[in-house]
Design a protein around this motif. Structure first.
Motif, short mmCIF file in Angstrom:
data_model
loop_
_atom_site.label_atom_id
_atom_site.label_comp_id
_atom_site.label_asym_id
_atom_site.label_seq_id
_atom_site.Cartn_x
_atom_site.Cartn_y
_atom_site.Cartn_z
N LEU A 166 -52.60 -12.16 11.26
CA LEU A 166 -51.52 -11.91 10.31
C LEU A 166 -50.34 -11.23 11.01
CD1 LEU A 166 -53.64 -10.48 7.34
CD2 LEU A 166 -52.81 -12.84 7.63
N PHE A 167 -49.16 -11.32 10.40
CA PHE A 167 -48.00 -10.62 10.93
C PHE A 167 -48.31 -9.14 11.08
CE2 PHE A 167 -45.62 -14.33 9.35
CZ PHE A 167 -44.81 -14.57 10.44
N GLY A 168 -47.98 -8.59 12.24
CA GLY A 168 -48.18 -7.18 12.48
C GLY A 168 -49.55 -6.80 13.02
N ASP A 169 -50.46 -7.76 13.14
CA ASP A 169 -51.80 -7.45 13.66
C ASP A 169 -51.73 -7.04 15.12
OD1 ASP A 169 -53.19 -7.87 11.35
OD2 ASP A 169 -54.08 -9.79 11.93
N ASN A 170 -52.64 -6.15 15.50
CA ASN A 170 -52.85 -5.81 16.89
C ASN A 170 -53.90 -6.75 17.48
OD1 ASN A 170 -51.10 -3.49 17.11
ND2 ASN A 170 -52.57 -2.41 15.81
N VAL A 171 -53.66 -7.19 18.72
CA VAL A 171 -54.48 -8.23 19.33
C VAL A 171 -54.88 -7.81 20.74
CG1 VAL A 171 -54.38 -10.58 20.29
CG2 VAL A 171 -53.55 -10.14 17.97
N ALA A 172 -56.10 -8.15 21.13
CA ALA A 172 -56.53 -8.03 22.52
C ALA A 172 -56.95 -9.41 23.02
CB ALA A 172 -57.69 -7.05 22.66
N VAL A 173 -56.66 -9.67 24.30
CA VAL A 173 -57.04 -10.92 24.93
C VAL A 173 -57.77 -10.59 26.22
CG1 VAL A 173 -56.26 -13.11 25.94
CG2 VAL A 173 -55.05 -12.13 23.95
N PHE A 174 -59.01 -11.04 26.33
CA PHE A 174 -59.78 -10.84 27.56
C PHE A 174 -59.78 -12.14 28.35
CE2 PHE A 174 -61.22 -7.23 25.16
CZ PHE A 174 -61.49 -6.25 26.13
N GLY A 175 -59.09 -12.12 29.47
CA GLY A 175 -58.98 -13.31 30.30
C GLY A 175 -57.56 -13.86 30.28
N ALA A 176 -56.88 -13.82 31.43
CA ALA A 176 -55.49 -14.29 31.51
C ALA A 176 -55.38 -15.56 32.34
CB ALA A 176 -54.60 -13.19 32.08
N GLY A 177 -56.40 -16.42 32.20
CA GLY A 177 -56.28 -17.76 32.74
C GLY A 177 -55.35 -18.58 31.86
N PRO A 178 -55.24 -19.88 32.09
CA PRO A 178 -54.31 -20.70 31.30
C PRO A 178 -54.50 -20.58 29.79
CG PRO A 178 -55.08 -21.93 33.18
CD PRO A 178 -55.87 -20.66 33.17
N ILE A 179 -55.73 -20.66 29.28
CA ILE A 179 -55.93 -20.57 27.84
C ILE A 179 -55.65 -19.16 27.33
CG2 ILE A 179 -57.58 -20.85 25.94
CD1 ILE A 179 -56.65 -23.47 27.16
N GLY A 180 -56.02 -18.15 28.11
CA GLY A 180 -55.70 -16.79 27.72
C GLY A 180 -54.20 -16.57 27.64
#
Length: 349
Positions: A166-180
């Motif tokens: 949703l708008f304003g959500d905080n997000v974490a991403v584990f893995g900064a390969g192409p899909i990340g």
């Protein structure tokens, strides 16, 4: 025609291959550009993972050796006699997902799926055949080179939708390969507030920052929970696990707030040991996604065409088909500064 053919683990050969006969419901695409995917890399490093080797695939009817490549765009060269919506000369991108087509689209691929370029001949070649319903016209604003990024971008779009971001959500991403990296772009476009990215590669982390990450952290140097607390004291709303290893899977749950959501986007190369009590004790919801629906694929084409999604920043190299092993698969294996490598076929724009 010249093609990159999978024969086995660490055995991809650029060789002459004949294009299979065109079926009545198919079109022949003169391939312009094709991307090397993480799934392709798995097949090179430790395959077969998806590629059928002992008997023909149920949906494609094909068996190894297989022409690889499922992220590709091009121009229609020929149409089968039953094709009605496309003509020679149309600029198109291919949705490589083949399904039984007996279920609603949101569950269709979970009834069984195959991929052009993994389960049957694909786009690392001068020409490729694909069913009419797998073909999508490109808007004039989208180049053929950029269109080679539609398929992986659609994976990220589907993941963001799966997370109900949703708008304003905080997000974490584990893995900064192409899909990340693409997930960072999609999450930002969807209205995420803070986007916190973890990876072991400083180069890829810097790319994530340039593409919209609020904060970047080397997973080996920080406690992810403490790092996230700086931006979301109670934990993030949605976490995307795009690394596919046990430590990041567990960390993804740890940094997510109670009743938040973890979306598994990665392909795990091997089983992991994990205690489900980690979910029970935290209230975190776990979900997963594979590929994308036809609707999400079309939305990705549209959003890239209007510039609302701009994934071009993940491209790190453009190579010739003859160099696909050394400068493609080996480069991705040994050089973690590489993200998305595009293979030039016709090179049309």
């Amino acid at each position: 025609m010249k093609a990159a053919v999978w024969h086995g683990e660490k055995d991809i050969r650029v060789e002459e291959k004949e294009l299979k006969a065109l079926k009545d419901n198919e079109v022949t695409v003169r391939v312009a550009w094709a991307g090397i995917c993480g799934s392709d890399l798995h097949e090179y490093q430790e395959g077969p993972v998806f590629i059928p080797v002992n008997e023909p695939d149920e949906l494609t009817g094909e068996v190894a050796p297989i022409i690889m490549g499922h992220e590709f765009s091009g121009v229609i060269e020929k149409v089968g006699k039953n094709v009605t919506n496309y003509k020679v000369g149309d600029r198109v991108v291919v949705n490589p997902t083949i399904t039984h087509g007996n279920k609603p689209e949101d569950v269709d691929c979970y009834d069984g799926f195959s991929f052009i370029g993994l389960h049957g001949d694909g786009g690392f070649a001068a020409f490729a055949n694909a069913p009419e319903h797998n073909i999508y016209k490109l808007p004039d604003t989208l180049s053929l080179q950029d269109a080679a990024l539609v398929e992986p971008t659609a994976v990220a779009v589907q993941a963001v939708k799966e997370g109900n971001l949703l708008f304003g959500d905080n997000v974490a991403v584990f893995g900064a390969g192409p899909i990340g990296l693409l997930t960072v772009i999609a999450a930002k476009a969807a209205g995420a507030s803070n986007i916190i990215v973890f990876d072991l590669s400083e180069t890829r982390l810097q790319m994530a920052k340039e593409l919209g990450a609020t904060a970047i952290f080397n997973s080996a140097e920080v406690d992810p929970v403490e790092a996230v607390k700086q931006y979301a004291p109670a934990g993030v709303d949605v976490t995307f696990e795009v690394a596919g290893v046990a430590p990041t899977f567990k960390s993804a749950i740890e940094v997510t707030r109670p009743r938040g959501t973890v979306v598994i986007v990665s392909i795990f190369a091997r089983p992991i040991e994990w205690n489900p009590m980690q979910l029970t004790n935290t209230g975190v919801k776990l979900t997963s996604t594979i590929a994308y629906t036809p609707t999400s694929f079309q939305q990705t084409v549209d959003l890239m065409g209007t510039g609302q999604l701009q994934p071009q920043g993940i491209i790190t190299s453009q190579i010739e088909l003859d160099d696909i092993v050394e400068k493609g698969f080996e480069a991705l294996t040994n050089d973690k500064s590489q993200a998305k490598i595009l293979v030039k076929l016709s090179g049309d724009m």
